[in-house]
Design a protein around this motif. Structure first.
Motif, short mmCIF file in Angstrom:
data_model
loop_
_atom_site.label_atom_id
_atom_site.label_comp_id
_atom_site.label_asym_id
_atom_site.label_seq_id
_atom_site.Cartn_x
_atom_site.Cartn_y
_atom_site.Cartn_z
N ARG A 37 -2.36 -20.06 22.44
CA ARG A 37 -2.74 -21.39 21.95
C ARG A 37 -1.87 -21.83 20.77
O ARG A 37 -1.56 -22.99 20.63
CB ARG A 37 -4.21 -21.40 21.53
CG ARG A 37 -5.15 -21.30 22.70
CD ARG A 37 -6.60 -21.11 22.22
NE ARG A 37 -7.54 -21.15 23.32
CZ ARG A 37 -7.81 -20.14 24.11
NH1 ARG A 37 -7.21 -18.98 23.93
NH2 ARG A 37 -8.68 -20.26 25.09
N THR A 54 3.28 -16.92 29.55
CA THR A 54 2.65 -17.96 30.38
C THR A 54 3.48 -18.27 31.62
O THR A 54 2.92 -18.42 32.71
CB THR A 54 2.39 -19.25 29.58
OG1 THR A 54 3.63 -19.73 29.04
CG2 THR A 54 1.40 -19.02 28.46
N PRO A 85 -2.77 -25.03 29.67
CA PRO A 85 -4.09 -25.66 29.55
C PRO A 85 -5.24 -24.66 29.70
O PRO A 85 -6.37 -24.97 29.35
CB PRO A 85 -4.10 -26.68 30.69
CG PRO A 85 -3.16 -26.11 31.71
CD PRO A 85 -2.11 -25.37 30.93
N ASN A 86 -4.94 -23.47 30.19
CA ASN A 86 -5.98 -22.50 30.53
C ASN A 86 -5.65 -21.07 30.07
O ASN A 86 -5.57 -20.16 30.89
CB ASN A 86 -6.18 -22.50 32.04
CG ASN A 86 -4.89 -22.19 32.79
OD1 ASN A 86 -3.79 -22.28 32.23
ND2 ASN A 86 -5.01 -21.82 34.04
N SER A 88 -7.24 -18.53 28.60
CA SER A 88 -8.16 -17.44 28.94
C SER A 88 -8.09 -17.10 30.42
O SER A 88 -8.12 -15.92 30.79
CB SER A 88 -9.60 -17.81 28.56
OG SER A 88 -9.70 -17.94 27.16
N GLU A 89 -7.97 -18.10 31.25
CA GLU A 89 -7.86 -17.85 32.69
C GLU A 89 -6.58 -17.08 33.01
O GLU A 89 -6.59 -16.19 33.86
CB GLU A 89 -7.87 -19.17 33.46
CG GLU A 89 -9.20 -19.88 33.46
CD GLU A 89 -9.13 -21.24 34.13
OE1 GLU A 89 -8.33 -21.39 35.10
OE2 GLU A 89 -9.85 -22.15 33.70
N ASP A 122 -10.10 -14.65 23.66
CA ASP A 122 -8.95 -13.95 24.24
C ASP A 122 -8.85 -12.49 23.83
O ASP A 122 -8.55 -11.62 24.65
CB ASP A 122 -7.65 -14.68 23.89
CG ASP A 122 -7.58 -16.08 24.48
OD1 ASP A 122 -8.56 -16.49 25.15
OD2 ASP A 122 -6.58 -16.76 24.28
#
Length: 179
Positions: A37, A54, A85-86, A88-89, A122
Protein backbone atom coordinates in the motif's frame (compact mmCIF):
# COMPACT_ATOMS: atom_id res chain seq x y z
CA UNK A 1 8.70 -10.85 9.39
CA UNK A 2 9.22 -7.24 10.46
CA UNK A 3 6.16 -5.23 11.51
CA UNK A 4 4.86 -2.73 14.07
CA UNK A 5 1.53 -1.37 15.22
CA UNK A 6 1.62 1.93 13.29
CA UNK A 7 3.80 3.57 10.66
CA UNK A 8 6.92 5.53 11.50
CA UNK A 9 8.34 3.11 14.05
CA UNK A 10 11.19 1.96 11.82
CA UNK A 11 10.07 -1.25 10.13
CA UNK A 12 11.81 -0.64 6.83
CA UNK A 13 14.93 0.80 8.51
CA UNK A 14 15.16 -2.27 10.76
CA UNK A 15 14.46 -4.72 7.92
CA UNK A 16 17.20 -3.18 5.75
CA UNK A 17 19.68 -3.23 8.62
CA UNK A 18 18.89 -6.82 9.61
CA UNK A 19 19.15 -7.95 5.98
CA UNK A 20 22.47 -6.10 5.57
CA UNK A 21 23.97 -7.58 8.74
CA UNK A 22 23.08 -11.09 7.60
CA UNK A 23 24.51 -10.38 4.14
CA UNK A 24 27.75 -9.07 5.67
CA UNK A 25 27.93 -12.40 7.53
CA UNK A 26 28.15 -14.11 4.10
CA UNK A 27 24.53 -15.31 4.10
CA UNK A 28 22.40 -15.17 0.95
CA UNK A 29 19.60 -12.74 1.82
CA UNK A 30 16.57 -11.40 0.01
CA UNK A 31 14.54 -8.49 1.36
CA UNK A 32 10.89 -8.43 0.30
CA UNK A 33 9.08 -5.10 0.25
CA UNK A 34 5.65 -6.36 1.23
CA UNK A 35 4.08 -3.05 2.16
CA UNK A 36 2.03 -3.07 -1.03
CA UNK A 37 0.00 0.00 0.00
CA UNK A 38 2.87 2.38 0.80
CA UNK A 39 5.98 0.86 -0.75
CA UNK A 40 9.23 2.55 0.18
CA UNK A 41 12.03 -0.01 0.61
CA UNK A 42 13.05 0.59 -3.03
CA UNK A 43 13.71 4.26 -2.23
CA UNK A 44 16.43 3.32 0.24
CA UNK A 45 18.31 1.61 -2.60
CA UNK A 46 17.53 4.37 -5.13
CA UNK A 47 15.55 1.98 -7.34
CA UNK A 48 12.31 2.45 -9.24
CA UNK A 49 9.10 0.63 -8.31
CA UNK A 50 7.75 -0.06 -11.82
CA UNK A 51 7.73 -3.81 -11.30
CA UNK A 52 7.96 -6.08 -8.30
CA UNK A 53 5.90 -8.38 -6.12
CA UNK A 54 2.57 -7.09 -7.42
CA UNK A 55 3.48 -7.55 -11.09
CA UNK A 56 4.75 -11.05 -10.28
CA UNK A 57 1.62 -12.00 -8.31
CA UNK A 58 -0.70 -10.97 -11.14
CA UNK A 59 1.36 -12.99 -13.62
CA UNK A 60 2.80 -10.13 -15.69
CA UNK A 61 6.43 -10.98 -14.98
CA UNK A 62 8.60 -13.86 -13.79
CA UNK A 63 10.37 -14.18 -10.45
CA UNK A 64 13.87 -13.78 -11.88
CA UNK A 65 12.82 -10.46 -13.40
CA UNK A 66 11.84 -8.92 -10.05
CA UNK A 67 14.89 -9.96 -8.01
CA UNK A 68 17.23 -6.98 -7.94
CA UNK A 69 20.82 -6.72 -6.80
CA UNK A 70 21.67 -4.12 -4.18
CA UNK A 71 25.04 -2.47 -3.49
CA UNK A 72 25.36 -4.81 -0.50
CA UNK A 73 27.08 -8.07 -1.47
CA UNK A 74 24.81 -11.12 -0.88
CA UNK A 75 21.69 -8.93 -0.47
CA UNK A 76 18.97 -8.94 -3.10
CA UNK A 77 15.74 -6.95 -3.08
CA UNK A 78 12.28 -7.69 -4.35
CA UNK A 79 10.39 -4.42 -4.09
CA UNK A 80 6.61 -4.11 -3.90
CA UNK A 81 5.86 -2.94 -7.43
CA UNK A 82 2.93 -0.73 -8.44
CA UNK A 83 0.24 -0.23 -5.79
CA UNK A 84 -2.61 -2.67 -6.50
CA UNK A 85 -6.33 -2.24 -5.73
CA UNK A 86 -6.35 -5.54 -3.80
CA UNK A 87 -3.13 -6.02 -1.75
CA UNK A 88 -4.54 -8.53 0.74
CA UNK A 89 -6.00 -10.68 -2.00
CA UNK A 90 -2.69 -10.74 -3.83
CA UNK A 91 -0.69 -11.92 -0.81
CA UNK A 92 -3.30 -14.63 -0.20
CA UNK A 93 -2.84 -15.97 -3.74
CA UNK A 94 -1.19 -19.30 -4.60
CA UNK A 95 1.48 -17.29 -6.48
CA UNK A 96 2.62 -15.85 -3.15
CA UNK A 97 3.14 -19.36 -1.77
CA UNK A 98 4.94 -20.32 -4.99
CA UNK A 99 7.22 -17.28 -4.72
CA UNK A 100 8.10 -17.98 -1.08
CA UNK A 101 8.86 -21.65 -1.78
CA UNK A 102 11.20 -20.74 -4.62
CA UNK A 103 12.96 -18.05 -2.56
CA UNK A 104 13.52 -20.55 0.28
CA UNK A 105 15.50 -22.69 -2.17
CA UNK A 106 17.69 -19.78 -3.27
CA UNK A 107 18.37 -17.86 -0.04
CA UNK A 108 19.53 -18.48 3.51
CA UNK A 109 17.28 -15.71 4.86
CA UNK A 110 14.12 -14.02 3.60
CA UNK A 111 13.26 -10.75 5.36
CA UNK A 112 9.63 -9.63 5.03
CA UNK A 113 9.14 -5.87 5.40
CA UNK A 114 5.40 -5.64 6.07
CA UNK A 115 2.88 -2.84 6.67
CA UNK A 116 1.82 -1.88 10.20
CA UNK A 117 -0.17 -4.56 11.98
CA UNK A 118 -2.53 -2.06 13.60
CA UNK A 119 -3.65 -0.59 10.29
CA UNK A 120 -4.08 -3.53 7.88
CA UNK A 121 -4.23 -7.33 8.09
CA UNK A 122 -1.35 -8.05 5.69
CA UNK A 123 1.16 -8.93 8.43
CA UNK A 124 -1.37 -11.39 9.88
CA UNK A 125 -1.68 -13.03 6.47
CA UNK A 126 2.07 -13.14 5.89
CA UNK A 127 2.92 -14.69 9.27
CA UNK A 128 2.46 -18.18 7.86
CA UNK A 129 5.63 -17.58 5.82
CA UNK A 130 7.75 -16.49 8.80
CA UNK A 131 9.80 -18.43 11.34
CA UNK A 132 10.36 -15.32 13.47
CA UNK A 133 8.24 -12.18 13.98
CA UNK A 134 9.94 -8.95 15.03
CA UNK A 135 7.79 -6.01 16.14
CA UNK A 136 9.34 -2.57 16.17
CA UNK A 137 8.62 -0.10 18.96
CA UNK A 138 10.27 3.32 18.69
CA UNK A 139 11.36 5.21 21.78
CA UNK A 140 9.74 8.64 22.05
CA UNK A 141 7.33 7.81 19.21
CA UNK A 142 5.37 4.65 19.95
CA UNK A 143 2.68 5.15 22.56
CA UNK A 144 2.46 2.92 25.62
CA UNK A 145 -0.95 1.66 24.54
CA UNK A 146 0.67 0.14 21.41
CA UNK A 147 2.17 -2.58 23.60
CA UNK A 148 -1.22 -3.89 24.75
CA UNK A 149 -2.17 -5.34 21.31
CA UNK A 150 1.30 -6.88 21.10
CA UNK A 151 0.76 -8.58 24.46
CA UNK A 152 -2.60 -9.91 23.27
CA UNK A 153 -1.05 -11.20 20.05
CA UNK A 154 1.71 -12.89 22.03
CA UNK A 155 -0.70 -14.44 24.54
CA UNK A 156 -2.96 -15.73 21.76
CA UNK A 157 0.05 -17.28 19.97
CA UNK A 158 -0.95 -15.55 16.76
CA UNK A 159 2.70 -15.04 15.78
CA UNK A 160 5.48 -17.62 16.03
CA UNK A 161 8.70 -16.75 17.86
CA UNK A 162 7.64 -13.17 18.53
CA UNK A 163 10.29 -10.61 19.49
CA UNK A 164 10.23 -6.92 20.28
CA UNK A 165 12.88 -4.54 18.94
CA UNK A 166 13.23 -1.16 20.63
CA UNK A 167 14.30 1.31 17.96
CA UNK A 168 15.82 4.78 18.17
CA UNK A 169 16.87 4.51 21.82
CA UNK A 170 18.57 7.57 23.27
CA UNK A 171 21.36 5.80 25.12
CA UNK A 172 22.27 9.00 27.03
CA UNK A 173 18.97 8.81 28.90
CA UNK A 174 19.26 5.12 29.70
CA UNK A 175 22.25 5.54 31.99
CA UNK A 176 23.90 2.36 30.77
CA UNK A 177 26.74 3.95 28.83
CA UNK A 178 27.08 1.83 25.69
CA UNK A 179 26.42 3.60 22.40
Amino acid sequence: LISSIVGGEGKTFSAINLASILAFAHKRVVLLGLDLRKPKVHLEFDLDNKQGITTYLIGQIGLDEIIRKTPVKNLDLVNAGPIPPNPSELILSPKMIEMMEELKKRYDYIILDTPPLGLVTDANILIKHADISVFIVREGYSRNDYVKPLNEIYEDYQFKNMYLLLNDVNYKTTGYGYG
